[in-house]
Design an enzyme around this catalytic site. Structure first.
Site, PDB file in Angstrom:
ATOM      1  N   GLY A  18       0.791  -1.234   0.000  1.00 45.05           N
ATOM      2  CA  GLY A  18       0.000   0.000   0.000  1.00 45.05           C
ATOM      3  C   GLY A  18       0.822   1.283   0.000  1.00 45.05           C
ATOM      4  N   GLU A  91       8.125   5.195  -6.563  1.00 42.98           N
ATOM      5  CA  GLU A  91       9.178   4.281  -7.046  1.00 42.98           C
ATOM      6  C   GLU A  91      10.565   4.937  -6.931  1.00 42.98           C
ATOM      7  OE1 GLU A  91       8.179   1.373  -7.590  1.00 42.98           O
ATOM      8  OE2 GLU A  91       6.230   1.404  -8.596  1.00 42.98           O
ATOM      9  N   ILE A  92      10.811   5.557  -5.800  1.00 44.26           N
ATOM     10  CA  ILE A  92      12.075   6.283  -5.591  1.00 44.26           C
ATOM     11  C   ILE A  92      13.281   5.340  -5.710  1.00 44.26           C
ATOM     12  CG2 ILE A  92      12.008   6.081  -3.046  1.00 44.26           C
ATOM     13  CD1 ILE A  92      13.121   9.251  -4.875  1.00 44.26           C
TER      14      ILE A  92
HETATM   15  P1  TMP Z   1       5.347  -1.342  -6.218  1.00 44.61           P
HETATM   16  O1  TMP Z   1       6.230  -1.283  -5.036  1.00 44.61           O
HETATM   17  O2  TMP Z   1       4.601  -0.079  -6.447  1.00 44.61           O
HETATM   18  O3  TMP Z   1       4.465  -2.536  -6.207  1.00 44.61           O
HETATM   19  O4  TMP Z   1       6.265  -1.431  -7.519  1.00 44.61           O
HETATM   20  C1  TMP Z   1       7.500  -2.014  -7.497  1.00 44.61           C
HETATM   21  C2  TMP Z   1       8.066  -2.083  -8.900  1.00 44.61           C
HETATM   22  O5  TMP Z   1       9.431  -2.500  -8.813  1.00 44.61           O
HETATM   23  C3  TMP Z   1       7.388  -3.089  -9.824  1.00 44.61           C
HETATM   24  O6  TMP Z   1       7.356  -2.580 -11.155  1.00 44.61           O
HETATM   25  C4  TMP Z   1       8.308  -4.287  -9.809  1.00 44.61           C
HETATM   26  C5  TMP Z   1       9.656  -3.644  -9.604  1.00 44.61           C
HETATM   27  N1  TMP Z   1      10.662  -4.461  -8.923  1.00 44.61           N
HETATM   28  C6  TMP Z   1      11.931  -4.541  -9.470  1.00 44.61           C
HETATM   29  O7  TMP Z   1      12.214  -3.968 -10.521  1.00 44.61           O
HETATM   30  N2  TMP Z   1      12.886  -5.287  -8.821  1.00 44.61           N
HETATM   31  C7  TMP Z   1      12.628  -5.933  -7.638  1.00 44.61           C
HETATM   32  O8  TMP Z   1      13.544  -6.568  -7.097  1.00 44.61           O
HETATM   33  C8  TMP Z   1      11.312  -5.828  -7.078  1.00 44.61           C
HETATM   34  C9  TMP Z   1      10.997  -6.520  -5.786  1.00 44.61           C
HETATM   35  C10 TMP Z   1      10.357  -5.089  -7.753  1.00 44.61           C
HETATM   36 MG    MG Z   2       3.394   1.278  -5.920  1.00 46.87          MG
END
Ligand code: TMP
Ligand code: MG
Ligand code: ZN
Length: 209
Positions: A18, A91-92
């Site tokens: 969230g 997505e920082i």
């Molecule tokens: P979220 O935190 O908003 O769900 O989005 C996380 C984004 O980061 C999603 O596009 C998947 C990506 N991600 C990676 O690129 N590498 C990772 O190791 C992880 C866990 C997520």
């Molecule tokens: Mg997110």
């Protein structure tokens, strides 16, 4: 004239915890109080649209999309002109180091910066600039999803490729959602043996000390 400094708020946690919803809630709250808000996202995240941030519950919000280019990152200072009081960045974890200096500058200019990002990558290791961002923040909220296997608090994000856990050496960045990621607790999370050999302390020492 108000010369007082601003603040940095961090919202972190696993996927499906969230974070984006919480970011949107805080930005909406600021707008309710007639504060001007600038929303920024990383260009890499094109899950639905390149012009919005998107939460897993389907909420969307218009956002400026910025890539890793140093000049574009420093343009955030121009975008956050005098009329902007609050800057939200989703997505920082995808941004390079340069964004940290920009954030510090904006805080010095009196802005409130609210960032959301993954604290850990799919290997269970600190994600990019997150340790630094969390250390310099005024506040850090660590959210938890629920483990899809056992129902406990999920600390991790499990990447699943072709039905099995991704390999330790796979690329760190893979944009996606439910089709390749799951929220998992410490017990149900699994990664191959190499991760156990490279302990967080060992890795930190190699990089920083
Ligand atoms: P979220 O935190 O908003 O769900 O989005 C996380 C984004 O980061 C999603 O596009 C998947 C990506 N991600 C990676 O690129 N590498 C990772 O190791 C992880 C866990 C997520
Ligand atoms: Mg997110
Ligand atoms: Zn579990």
């Amino acid at each position: 004239m108000n010369n007082s400094k601003g603040r940095l708020e961090v919202i972190c946690g696993s996927m499906f915890s969230g974070k984006t919803e919480e970011l949107m809630r805080r930005l909406g709250r600021a707008e309710y109080a007639k504060q001007n808000v600038l929303t920024i996202k990383h260009q890499i995240d094109n899950r639905k649209s390149s012009a919005t941030i998107l939460s897993h519950n389907g909420q969307e919000r218009l956002a400026f999309s910025i890539d890793n280019n140093k000049e574009n990152i420093s343009k955030i200072i121009d975008l956050a002109n005098k009329n902007i009081q609050v800057i939200g960045i989703d997505e920082i974890q995808f941004f390079p180091l340069e964004i940290v200096d920009v954030i510090v500058k904006l805080v010095d200019m009196g802005k409130t910066i609210i960032v959301a990002g993954l604290d850990l990558d799919f290997r269970g290791e600190p994600f990019g600039i997150m340790p630094l961002i969390m250390a310099i923040a005024d506040s850090v909220l660590k959210l938890k999803a629920i483990c899809v296997v056992c129902g406990k608090d999920a600390h991790h994000t499990q990447r699943i490729v072709n039905g099995v856990p991704a390999k330790y050496d796979d690329p760190i960045i893979l944009v996606g959602a439910k089709e390749c990621y799951e929220a998992r607790c410490r017990n149900c999370f699994s990664i191959d043996k190499q991760a156990v050999l490279i302990t967080p302390a060992k890795k930190y020492t190699e990089k920083n000390l």
